[in-house]
Design a protein around this motif. Structure first.
Motif, PDB file in Angstrom:
ATOM      1  N   MET A 255       0.829  -1.202   0.000  1.00 25.47           N
ATOM      2  CA  MET A 255       0.000   0.000   0.000  1.00 25.47           C
ATOM      3  C   MET A 255       0.866   1.255   0.000  1.00 25.47           C
ATOM      4  N   GLY A 256       1.909   1.263   0.833  1.00 25.10           N
ATOM      5  CA  GLY A 256       2.809   2.409   0.837  1.00 25.10           C
ATOM      6  C   GLY A 256       3.480   2.605  -0.500  1.00 25.10           C
ATOM      7  N   LYS A 257       3.877   1.509  -1.118  1.00 28.48           N
ATOM      8  CA  LYS A 257       4.505   1.584  -2.442  1.00 28.48           C
ATOM      9  C   LYS A 257       3.534   2.157  -3.469  1.00 28.48           C
ATOM     10  N   GLU A 258       2.294   1.694  -3.432  1.00 28.08           N
ATOM     11  CA  GLU A 258       1.330   2.111  -4.443  1.00 28.08           C
ATOM     12  C   GLU A 258       0.835   3.537  -4.233  1.00 28.08           C
ATOM     13  N   ILE A 259       0.809   3.995  -2.986  1.00 29.73           N
ATOM     14  CA  ILE A 259       0.511   5.412  -2.740  1.00 29.73           C
ATOM     15  C   ILE A 259       1.577   6.271  -3.415  1.00 29.73           C
ATOM     16  N   GLU A 260       2.839   5.893  -3.250  1.00 30.50           N
ATOM     17  CA  GLU A 260       3.931   6.692  -3.807  1.00 30.50           C
ATOM     18  C   GLU A 260       4.021   6.574  -5.330  1.00 30.50           C
ATOM     19  N   GLU A 261       3.395   5.552  -5.910  1.00 31.15           N
ATOM     20  CA  GLU A 261       3.387   5.397  -7.368  1.00 31.15           C
ATOM     21  C   GLU A 261       2.353   6.296  -8.048  1.00 31.15           C
ATOM     22  N   GLN A 262       1.502   6.944  -7.271  1.00 23.65           N
ATOM     23  CA  GLN A 262       0.379   7.672  -7.873  1.00 23.65           C
ATOM     24  C   GLN A 262       0.796   8.829  -8.788  1.00 23.65           C
ATOM     25  N   PRO A 263       1.790   9.631  -8.448  1.00 24.60           N
ATOM     26  CA  PRO A 263       2.185  10.675  -9.409  1.00 24.60           C
ATOM     27  C   PRO A 263       2.645  10.102 -10.742  1.00 24.60           C
ATOM     28  N   GLU A 264       3.444   9.041 -10.703  1.00 25.50           N
ATOM     29  CA  GLU A 264       3.912   8.433 -11.954  1.00 25.50           C
ATOM     30  C   GLU A 264       2.769   7.802 -12.724  1.00 25.50           C
ATOM     31  N   THR A 265       1.866   7.134 -12.009  1.00 21.30           N
ATOM     32  CA  THR A 265       0.704   6.527 -12.657  1.00 21.30           C
ATOM     33  C   THR A 265      -0.139   7.590 -13.346  1.00 21.30           C
ATOM     34  N   ALA A 266      -0.389   8.688 -12.644  1.00 18.93           N
ATOM     35  CA  ALA A 266      -1.189   9.775 -13.219  1.00 18.93           C
ATOM     36  C   ALA A 266      -0.514  10.356 -14.454  1.00 18.93           C
ATOM     37  N   ALA A 267       0.789  10.589 -14.376  1.00 18.65           N
ATOM     38  CA  ALA A 267       1.513  11.176 -15.512  1.00 18.65           C
ATOM     39  C   ALA A 267       1.460  10.260 -16.723  1.00 18.65           C
ATOM     40  N   ARG A 268       1.612   8.963 -16.495  1.00 16.44           N
ATOM     41  CA  ARG A 268       1.597   8.003 -17.606  1.00 16.44           C
ATOM     42  C   ARG A 268       0.235   7.980 -18.292  1.00 16.44           C
ATOM     43  N   ILE A 269      -0.819   7.970 -17.501  1.00 17.97           N
ATOM     44  CA  ILE A 269      -2.168   7.928 -18.073  1.00 17.97           C
ATOM     45  C   ILE A 269      -2.476   9.219 -18.832  1.00 17.97           C
ATOM     46  N   ILE A 270      -2.132  10.346 -18.242  1.00 19.56           N
ATOM     47  CA  ILE A 270      -2.418  11.633 -18.886  1.00 19.56           C
ATOM     48  C   ILE A 270      -1.627  11.783 -20.179  1.00 19.56           C
ATOM     49  N   ASP A 271      -0.352  11.368 -20.168  1.00 18.05           N
ATOM     50  CA  ASP A 271       0.447  11.438 -21.398  1.00 18.05           C
ATOM     51  C   ASP A 271      -0.167  10.582 -22.504  1.00 18.05           C
ATOM     52  N   ARG A 272      -0.759   9.460 -22.125  1.00 18.51           N
ATOM     53  CA  ARG A 272      -1.358   8.564 -23.121  1.00 18.51           C
ATOM     54  C   ARG A 272      -2.651   9.143 -23.685  1.00 18.51           C
ATOM     55  N   LEU A 273      -3.461   9.768 -22.823  1.00 15.91           N
ATOM     56  CA  LEU A 273      -4.792  10.202 -23.234  1.00 15.91           C
ATOM     57  C   LEU A 273      -4.849  11.635 -23.749  1.00 15.91           C
ATOM     58  N   ALA A 274      -3.975  12.506 -23.242  1.00 12.94           N
ATOM     59  CA  ALA A 274      -4.107  13.949 -23.508  1.00 12.94           C
ATOM     60  C   ALA A 274      -4.211  14.308 -24.986  1.00 12.94           C
ATOM     61  N   PRO A 275      -3.403  13.713 -25.883  1.00 17.28           N
ATOM     62  CA  PRO A 275      -3.478  14.128 -27.288  1.00 17.28           C
ATOM     63  C   PRO A 275      -4.827  13.875 -27.956  1.00 17.28           C
ATOM     64  N   SER A 276      -5.639  12.987 -27.390  1.00 20.35           N
ATOM     65  CA  SER A 276      -6.906  12.628 -28.044  1.00 20.35           C
ATOM     66  C   SER A 276      -8.128  13.149 -27.304  1.00 20.35           C
TER      67      SER A 276
END
Length: 603
Positions: A255-276
């Motif tokens: 859980m601690g690991k996955e909380i800290e992964e949230q900024p990277e997860t968000a950035a990856r998803i936004i980079d994938r979706l933003a152009p469309s």
């Protein structure tokens, strides 16, 4: 909620089954077991109410006949019968010839058990699943063929099932599925079955999810029966397992690991979706008809994420919106031309699947928002959008909530731009706000890790908590209360702050912790004053000067982000950390909370 694995391979089945069961631990379980065929045609079984590592030690100490490469394994989350080794899977018939593992619920189990007992069958457990092994035993005597016996046995069942049956005498294995997820797979190493591709993805080249009514023999060449008739196997899907680690990477818990992964997860998803997004192409790719209103459907954390998404449709484009609790949706009326968005992290949530069976969608359309392309929900929906959260091992959702919100808001923006409810320039400005989310989450992590630990001793003995919010903050208060309940086993409730004086204020006394999501609504100050006047301990999550200055409002240059449209998403970080840190202080297992499961596959 249970997990199934099965294999038929040249190498020993034991290490494979253990490794696969460990990869299913994240789903939640209270017992586990394996059954492996031995070289002399008998079965070696081991069951435990401890962790999978206990099975591993038991197999390492096996002194009987050599174990073959054919076996089945299971993790159980109790629904029928207490948590005991006797009730753990696999279950066998009277002759110890047929072993079965089962996910789901056999609704007519009591009647079947009574009938079988009157003909001489002796039952060893309290669970509904055991009737399956005895039914197969009877049918095997008549037909002499395991696949035919499983087909006949399952025809007598009411309810839901994913079953793998192992015949120790012949070494044959047969899988069957109905309203419960199960997939079969193969590679040069052998043939496999599992309830979750993550359990076996490392070892397989291709797989296929079973449909309701399928019966499949796991052999060198799959023998497929669909709705009782022999059928050619469907086309298999290539496994795209990337070798991503499930390890802790230096963290104390997942859980601690996955909380800290949230900024990277968000950035990856936004980079994938933003152009469309702003040009409407993301929405166009879903190929669903025009809509006049939106309804979201989900349970637990996914329902909270859905409420954020529904509100975004309203705040951004004035689209009428509502939310449906999946377990209570059977009598809901869906108005014509409604876009129904069904959310489930696993795509296998039974209440969601039953709801979409019961709802009359008529001229409405169904879009699945899930983390699994090949899930049952994805297959049943008119279209689906993958949240791409990545593996989440902790049972209590963290980064999957963030992934669902971002993906759903991106879809909302694209849909509104495509249908000209908002212009593209406005949509682009909203995308710019989405791009700020990773930084907001990172700031929230840093602020929360500094501010929350000193609070824990102060609130450790509190037996009840209130979570309050106004406007867009209310749903985040709901998510915070849910996390605290899941992890600490303490009572926690959320309310719109304005409702405090209409009843809940009676719960506030000296020292009562009241967590307030302060997203900038001025009215919250009077609610905080009401709490403080009665001695309550206010924990304000907000801007500068707050107990936990985790929101973008607290930055040197305030960054409200999407607070007025999709709410203070970064507020989930202090709520997650508060729940985790308090749970750890109370000695709880934050990765595997009691009575909870990651993939809720029973109603």
């Amino acid at each position: 909620m249970c997990g199934i694995v099965a294999c038929r391979m040249d190498e020993s089945a034991g290490p494979f089954l253990i490794d696969a069961l460990k990869l299913l631990e994240y789903r939640g379980y209270d017992s586990a077991g394996v059954a492996i065929r031995t070289v002399d045609g008998t079965t070696a079984s081991s069951r435990t109410t401890q962790r999978v590592e206990t099975l591993e030690r038991q197999l390492d100490g096996w002194v009987g006949p050599a174990l073959s490469g054919t076996g089945i394994g299971h993790t159980r989350w109790a629904t029928h019968g207490a948590v005991t080794e006797t009730n753990a899977h696999p279950h066998t018939d009277c002759l110890d010839r047929v072993s079965i593992v089962h996910n789901g619920i056999i609704e007519n189990a009591d009647a079947l058990r009574l009938r079988l007992q009157t003909t001489g069958h002796v039952f060893a457990s309290e669970v509904d699943s055991e009737v399956v092994s005895h039914l197969i035993e009877d049918e095997l005597i008549v037909t002499g063929d395991l696949r035919t016996a499983v087909t006949s046995a399952t025809a007598q069942l009411d309810g839901s099932w994913a079953i793998v049956a192992l015949d120790a005498q012949t070494g044959r294995m047969v899988a069957a599925a109905h309203r419960s997820p199960l997939l079969v797979a193969r590679s040069g190493r052998g043939v496999f079955a599992a309830s979750d591709i993550n359990a076996i993805a490392e070892w397989v080249d291709e797989f296929q999810a079973m449909s309701d009514g399928d019966v499949v023999e796991l052999a060198d060449e799959f023998s497929w029966t669909r709705s009782g008739a022999h059928s050619a196997p469907p086309s298999f899907v290539a496994s795209t397992w990337s070798g991503a680690t499930h390890g802790l990477a230096g963290h104390a818990d997942y859980m601690g690991k996955e909380i800290e992964e949230q900024p990277e997860t968000a950035a990856r998803i936004i980079d994938r979706l933003a152009p469309s997004i702003a040009d409407g192409s993301l929405w166009a790719s879903l190929s669903v008809p025009a809509f006049e209103r939106v309804a979201v459907l989900g349970c637990g954390t996914s329902l909270n994420a859905g409420r954020v998404i529904a509100s975004a449709f309203g705040a951004l484009g004035d689209v009428p919106n509502s939310s449906l609790i999946a377990s209570e949706a059977s009598t809901a009326i869906v108005e014509p031309r409604t876009l129904v968005i069904a959310l489930s992290q696993s795509g296998e949530t039974a209440d969601v699947l039953r709801a979409i069976d019961d709802l009359d969608l008529g001229t409405s359309s169904l879009v699945a928002l899930t983390n699994s392309d090949h899930s049952t929900l994805a297959r049943r929906a008119d279209s689906m959008l993958n949240c791409h959260a990545g593996p989440e091992i902790g049972v209590a959702a963290t980064k999957t909530f963030v992934a669902q919100v971002i993906t759903g808001v991106a879809m909302a923006l694209s849909a509104l731009a495509a249908t000209r409810r908002i212009d593209r320039d406005y949509a682009r400005r909203q995308v710019d706000d989405l791009r700020r989310i990773p930084d907001l989450l990172a700031h929230a992590i840093a602020a929360s890790q500094k501010a929350i630990p000193p609070l824990i001793d102060e609130i450790r003995d509190a037996q009840g908590f209130l979570f309050l919010g106004r406007g867009s903050g209310v749903v985040y208060a709901a998510e915070g209360a849910l996390k605290l309940k899941e992890l600490t086993y303490r009572w926690a409730e959320h309310y719109p702050a304005g409702e405090l004086k209409h009843g809940p204020l009676a719960l506030v006394e000296a020292g009562t912790p009241v967590v307030v999501i302060d997203s900038g609504d001025r009215r919250i100050e009077s609610n905080i004053a009401e709490v403080e006047a009665r001695g309550g301990r206010v924990i304000r999550i907000g801007g500068a000067g707050s107990t936990v200055p985790a929101l973008g409002l607290s930055l040197g240059t305030p960054m409200p982000g999407g607070i007025d449209r999709w709410g203070p998403l970064e507020s989930v970080v202090p709520l997650q950390i508060l729940a985790r840190d308090l749970a750890l202080a109370l000695g709880r297992d934050v990765d595997k909370p009691r009575n909870l499961a990651k993939s809720v596959t029973v109603e």
